[in-house]
Design an enzyme around this catalytic site. Structure first.
Site, PDB file in Angstrom:
ATOM      1  N   GLY A   1      17.097  36.979   1.457  1.00  0.00           N
ATOM      2  CA  GLY A   1      17.200  36.258   2.725  1.00  0.00           C
ATOM      3  C   GLY A   1      16.208  36.838   3.710  1.00  0.00           C
TER       4      GLY A   1
ATOM      5  N   ASP B   1      15.564  38.521   7.970  1.00  0.00           N
ATOM      6  CA  ASP B   1      15.943  39.688   8.765  1.00  0.00           C
ATOM      7  C   ASP B   1      17.429  39.664   9.131  1.00  0.00           C
ATOM      8  OD1 ASP B   1      13.382  40.815   8.790  1.00  0.00           O
ATOM      9  OD2 ASP B   1      12.759  39.516  10.434  1.00  0.00           O
TER      10      ASP B   1
HETATM   11  N1  LIG Z   1      26.205  31.063   3.602  1.00  0.00           N
HETATM   12  C1  LIG Z   1      25.822  31.208   4.868  1.00  0.00           C
HETATM   13  N2  LIG Z   1      26.005  30.218   5.760  1.00  0.00           N
HETATM   14  C2  LIG Z   1      25.591  30.339   7.039  1.00  0.00           C
HETATM   15  N3  LIG Z   1      24.977  31.446   7.538  1.00  0.00           N
HETATM   16  C3  LIG Z   1      24.759  32.460   6.686  1.00  0.00           C
HETATM   17  C4  LIG Z   1      25.171  32.402   5.318  1.00  0.00           C
HETATM   18  N4  LIG Z   1      24.817  33.560   4.719  1.00  0.00           N
HETATM   19  C5  LIG Z   1      24.234  34.316   5.673  1.00  0.00           C
HETATM   20  N5  LIG Z   1      24.197  33.664   6.847  1.00  0.00           N
HETATM   21  C6  LIG Z   1      23.624  34.093   8.142  1.00  0.00           C
HETATM   22  O1  LIG Z   1      22.382  33.421   8.310  1.00  0.00           O
HETATM   23  C7  LIG Z   1      21.589  34.145   9.242  1.00  0.00           C
HETATM   24  C8  LIG Z   1      20.117  33.940   8.979  1.00  0.00           C
HETATM   25  O2  LIG Z   1      19.851  34.338   7.677  1.00  0.00           O
HETATM   26  P1  LIG Z   1      18.475  34.906   7.151  1.00  0.00           P
HETATM   27  O3  LIG Z   1      18.095  36.090   7.902  1.00  0.00           O
HETATM   28  O4  LIG Z   1      18.639  35.052   5.682  1.00  0.00           O
HETATM   29  O5  LIG Z   1      17.478  33.702   7.390  1.00  0.00           O
HETATM   30  P2  LIG Z   1      16.383  33.406   8.470  1.00  0.00           P
HETATM   31  O6  LIG Z   1      15.988  32.003   8.305  1.00  0.00           O
HETATM   32  O7  LIG Z   1      15.287  34.397   8.365  1.00  0.00           O
HETATM   33  O8  LIG Z   1      17.061  33.603   9.803  1.00  0.00           O
HETATM   34  P3  LIG Z   1      16.620  34.467  11.040  1.00  0.00           P
HETATM   35  O9  LIG Z   1      15.140  34.314  11.211  1.00  0.00           O
HETATM   36  O10 LIG Z   1      17.414  33.869  12.139  1.00  0.00           O
HETATM   37  O11 LIG Z   1      17.013  35.888  10.733  1.00  0.00           O
HETATM   38  C9  LIG Z   1      21.996  35.590   9.070  1.00  0.00           C
HETATM   39  O12 LIG Z   1      22.254  36.137  10.336  1.00  0.00           O
HETATM   40  C10 LIG Z   1      23.254  35.552   8.209  1.00  0.00           C
HETATM   41  O13 LIG Z   1      24.324  36.253   8.827  1.00  0.00           O
HETATM   42  C1  LIG Z   2      -0.854  33.267  21.901  1.00  0.00           C
HETATM   43  C2  LIG Z   2      -0.316  33.750  20.640  1.00  0.00           C
HETATM   44  C3  LIG Z   2       1.035  34.339  20.831  1.00  0.00           C
HETATM   45  C4  LIG Z   2       1.480  34.992  19.568  1.00  0.00           C
HETATM   46  C5  LIG Z   2       2.556  35.964  19.847  1.00  0.00           C
HETATM   47  C6  LIG Z   2       2.803  36.764  18.638  1.00  0.00           C
HETATM   48  C7  LIG Z   2       3.812  37.829  18.892  1.00  0.00           C
HETATM   49  C8  LIG Z   2       4.493  38.111  17.616  1.00  0.00           C
HETATM   50  C9  LIG Z   2       5.358  39.314  17.674  1.00  0.00           C
HETATM   51  C10 LIG Z   2       6.431  39.152  16.664  1.00  0.00           C
HETATM   52  C11 LIG Z   2       7.274  40.367  16.604  1.00  0.00           C
HETATM   53  C12 LIG Z   2       8.405  40.130  15.702  1.00  0.00           C
HETATM   54  C13 LIG Z   2       9.316  41.304  15.684  1.00  0.00           C
HETATM   55  C14 LIG Z   2      10.466  41.029  14.781  1.00  0.00           C
HETATM   56  C15 LIG Z   2      11.582  40.521  15.185  1.00  0.00           C
HETATM   57  C16 LIG Z   2      12.691  40.237  14.243  1.00  0.00           C
HETATM   58  O1  LIG Z   2      13.636  41.257  14.329  1.00  0.00           O
HETATM   59  C17 LIG Z   2      13.377  38.952  14.616  1.00  0.00           C
HETATM   60  C18 LIG Z   2      14.327  38.522  13.519  1.00  0.00           C
HETATM   61  O2  LIG Z   2      13.648  37.967  12.463  1.00  0.00           O
HETATM   62  N1  LIG Z   2      12.425  37.890  14.817  1.00  0.00           N
HETATM   63  C19 LIG Z   2      12.275  37.296  15.973  1.00  0.00           C
HETATM   64  C20 LIG Z   2      11.231  36.253  16.038  1.00  0.00           C
HETATM   65  O3  LIG Z   2      12.955  37.542  16.931  1.00  0.00           O
END
Ligand SMILES: Nc1ncnc2c1ncn2[C@@H]1O[C@H](COP(=O)(O)OP(=O)(O)OP(=O)(O)O)[C@@H](O)[C@H]1O
Ligand SMILES: CCCCCCCCCCCCC/C=C/[C@@H](O)[C@H](CO)NC(C)=O
Ligand SMILES: [Ca+2]
Length: 583
Positions: free
Chosen positions: A189, A191
């Site tokens: 999955g 983050d």
């Molecule tokens: N079966 C499920 N149904 C709904 N939500 C779920 C399920 N399993 C896990 N999750 C939740 O889905 C959320 C997002 O999951 P995941 O990190 O795998 O995908 P993502 O698309 O990268 O999301 P994000 O970018 O928001 O973290 C997680 O916070 C997790 O708790």
């Molecule tokens: C004009 C161009 C603008 C581009 C800006 C780019 C900045 C990107 C920085 C991304 C940092 C991501 C850090 C990670 C965060 C994750 O913990 C979290 C969960 O997936 N992701 C987000 C998007 O909150």
């Protein structure tokens, strides 16, 4: 020639003749010319051999075995460059060796397998695997079954697989079930899914150790089980920052060979106790607003972050706050030293000795570090007050495909510190420059309105007269939270509310969010900017604004090895150059 773990013989690969040598920790085969002179050598560390099979064997796309009794097949890690400056893709290398007799074939398979047991780091035998079928582009199940499971089977790893049916199922399972017999936990999955595993394993470890997670001063017990990440999410920042690429096969191979990468974790506390843990981003202001906005557009999939980022940039917000931080020892490292934390990082290795002084081996540190009150929160706190575009704390670089060098390019994965980035209020073009520099190699800290500090702890509070309870809580926005948690964080509004006029149409039921009058409902059309933002904690919105966070050095371990320096490691393309290679 044969000794205990050594073996040497003539072998054939296709129609070419080679001399194969196993020297315990290294397996290599050298092509010979017609006069028996060495041509080129291919060399594989035994630690990177994935499996050895009798006969001609194929694994991907499906398993095929032709049990020719004078042939054996060796599978191993093969590297190739990604084209980007950091991180190497790993693929499954496969070479079929022919030998003159079945006896010699059996000697080779026996010796290679014995060498694997002796000269490999601790490899997992049994794994607990959680698949989020809805993460990212909803391909988690397919990625696991078609790309990862065949590799685990080849390596002889047995897996208990759980496809989740709800958010927080994986976390709850880890907190409640007996994990005896499992060497590690794998999440398929993004983050958010990683964060569930992180919370489950840290919580379970503290429960077993009898430690109170709510007590900010307690030194938490490092988790004995490793976490593996098979990337299948939207951002996959933790995978990218610890492996260097987002690739399920590369990650599966790191798990199989038992790589071990310690990772710092921030605990985030409010007055009443622990709120959450974070590894990649604890961000107030811009990153909090982007997350809050993006939750409204989940249907867009991973694109929701781009859309929300643009919307929040255009809404041009800044927030008042008081930031206090406890600086880390400046003699050890600096966030502006232009170094990179790469595989085998010396700053992180020295930190292991500092963080666990009584243990020569980080793998056996768990008892010595138990239930001690920490001196980590002692020292001179620094206070700054003003208006900020964003306040971010990250325990690692937080590099991701959008920002290949990350939020803090010189941060370390396992040095026991985090980087605090303060972006003071500035004009829109200045802030755009700051954001844009995340996508390039230009220094995002070399701007007059940006500060970065290497810290051990951070406290954030609202200026006097703007105490937190005057503001709305953001319960309805917290996608990953269950009913119990939502009930806990929703509070009754005591201040005047601001509502998004466009969302008040007849016949439209007001959502929880709308009822609370949350400021994020008003992206661009309402003139008054919200007075407070929210905290983005690794992709989850926190229920509190006033928080205290501290870094716990090397609290968890991943099946990873940090980012391999592409320039320092030979890649498989070099094979053609005819030199001795480590693949
Ligand atoms: N079966 C499920 N149904 C709904 N939500 C779920 C399920 N399993 C896990 N999750 C939740 O889905 C959320 C997002 O999951 P995941 O990190 O795998 O995908 P993502 O698309 O990268 O999301 P994000 O970018 O928001 O973290 C997680 O916070 C997790 O708790
Ligand atoms: C004009 C161009 C603008 C581009 C800006 C780019 C900045 C990107 C920085 C991304 C940092 C991501 C850090 C990670 C965060 C994750 O913990 C979290 C969960 O997936 N992701 C987000 C998007 O909150
Ligand atoms: Ca760190």
């Amino acid at each position: 020639m044969e000794t205990d773990l050594q073996l040497e013989s003539t072998v054939w690969v296709g129609s070419k003749i080679y001399r194969a040598v196993l020297t315990g920790w290294q397996f290599n085969w050298t092509e010979l010319d017609k006069k028996n002179r060495d041509k080129k050598t291919i060399s594989v560390p035994v630690a990177e051999v994935v499996g050895v099979e009798e006969g001609r064997v194929e694994i991907l796309p499906q398993k095929l075995i032709d049990d020719t009794d004078k042939v054996f097949t060796v599978f191993y890690v093969k590297r190739s460059s990604t084209g980007s400056s950091y991180g190497l893709l790993w693929t499954l290398g496969r070479t079929q060796f022919s030998v003159p007799s079945r006896v010699l074939r059996d000697q080779w398979t026996k010796h290679l397998r014995a060498a694997l047991k002796t000269h490999s780091p601790v490899r997992p035998n049994r794994l607990l695997v959680f698949i989020n079928p809805y993460g990212g582009k909803k391909k988690g199940r397919k990625i696991y079954h078609s790309l990862v499971a065949p590799l685990f089977e080849l390596a002889g790893i047995s897996c208990h697989v759980i496809v989740t049916e709800r958010a927080n199922q994986a976390r709850d399972h880890l907190l409640k079930k007996d994990l005896t017999g499992f060497d590690g936990v794998v999440c398929v999955g993004g983050d958010g899914m990683f964060s569930e595993i992180l919370h489950g394993l840290i919580g379970q470890t503290q429960q077993e150790a009898g430690l109170c997670e709510n007590d900010l001063t307690v030194t938490l017990q490092p988790c004995p089980r490793h976490i593996g990440i098979i990337p299948a999410g939207s951002t996959d920042c933790v995978c990218y920052a610890t492996v260097g690429v987002i690739d399920p096969v590369t990650s599966a191979l790191h798990i199989i060979i038992g790589d071990s990468q310690p990772l710092d974790v921030c605990s985030v506390h409010q007055a009443s106790g622990l709120v959450r843990y974070s590894v990649s981003l604890l961000g107030y202001g811009f990153y909090g607003d982007v997350l809050a906005e993006s939750e409204k557009h989940r249907w867009m999939g991973p694109l929701r972050y781009d859309y929300s980022g643009t919307m929040m940039y255009l809404s041009n917000r800044s927030y008042a706050g008081i930031v206090q931080y406890l600086p880390a020892d400046p003699l050890l490292s600096s966030p502006r030293d232009r170094t990179r934390c790469l595989s085998g990082c010396s700053v992180c290795s020295r930190s292991t000795e500092r963080l666990f002084p009584h243990s020569s081996d980080a793998g056996s540190l768990y008892s010595s570090h138990y239930n001690q009150f920490s001196s980590d929160l002692e020292g001179e706190w620094v206070t700054v007050e003003g208006r900020f575009r964003c306040v971010s704390l990250t325990c690692m670089s937080s590099s991701c495909p959008k920002s290949p060098l990350g939020l803090s390019p010189s941060a370390h994965l396992a040095d026991g510190t985090g980087d605090l980035i303060l972006v003071w209020d500035t004009h829109p073009l200045g802030f755009l420059k700051f954001l844009y520099r995340h996508t390039s190699t230009e220094d995002q800290f070399d701007l007059p309105f940006v500060e970065v500090h290497r810290v051990k702890a951070v406290r954030f509070s609202l200026p006097p007269g703007k105490e937190e309870e005057e503001y709305e809580e953001i319960g309805g926005l917290s996608g990953g939270m269950d009913e119990e948690e939502r009930g806990y964080i929703e509070t009754v509004s005591r201040s005047g509310s601001q509502q998004h006029l466009a969302d008040r149409g007849p016949g439209r039921e007001m959502t929880n969010l709308q009822k609370t009058g949350n400021p994020f409902l008003c992206g661009l059309c309402c003139s008054k900017a919200p007075a407070v933002s929210v905290w983005n904690c690794d992709g989850e919105i926190l229920p509190s604004i006033e928080i205290l966070s501290r870094v716990h050095g090397q609290l968890v371990r991943l099946y990873a090895r940090g980012i391999e320096d592409g320039a320092a490691v030979h890649c498989s393309e070099d094979i053609e150059r005819g030199c001795t290679l480590q693949i």
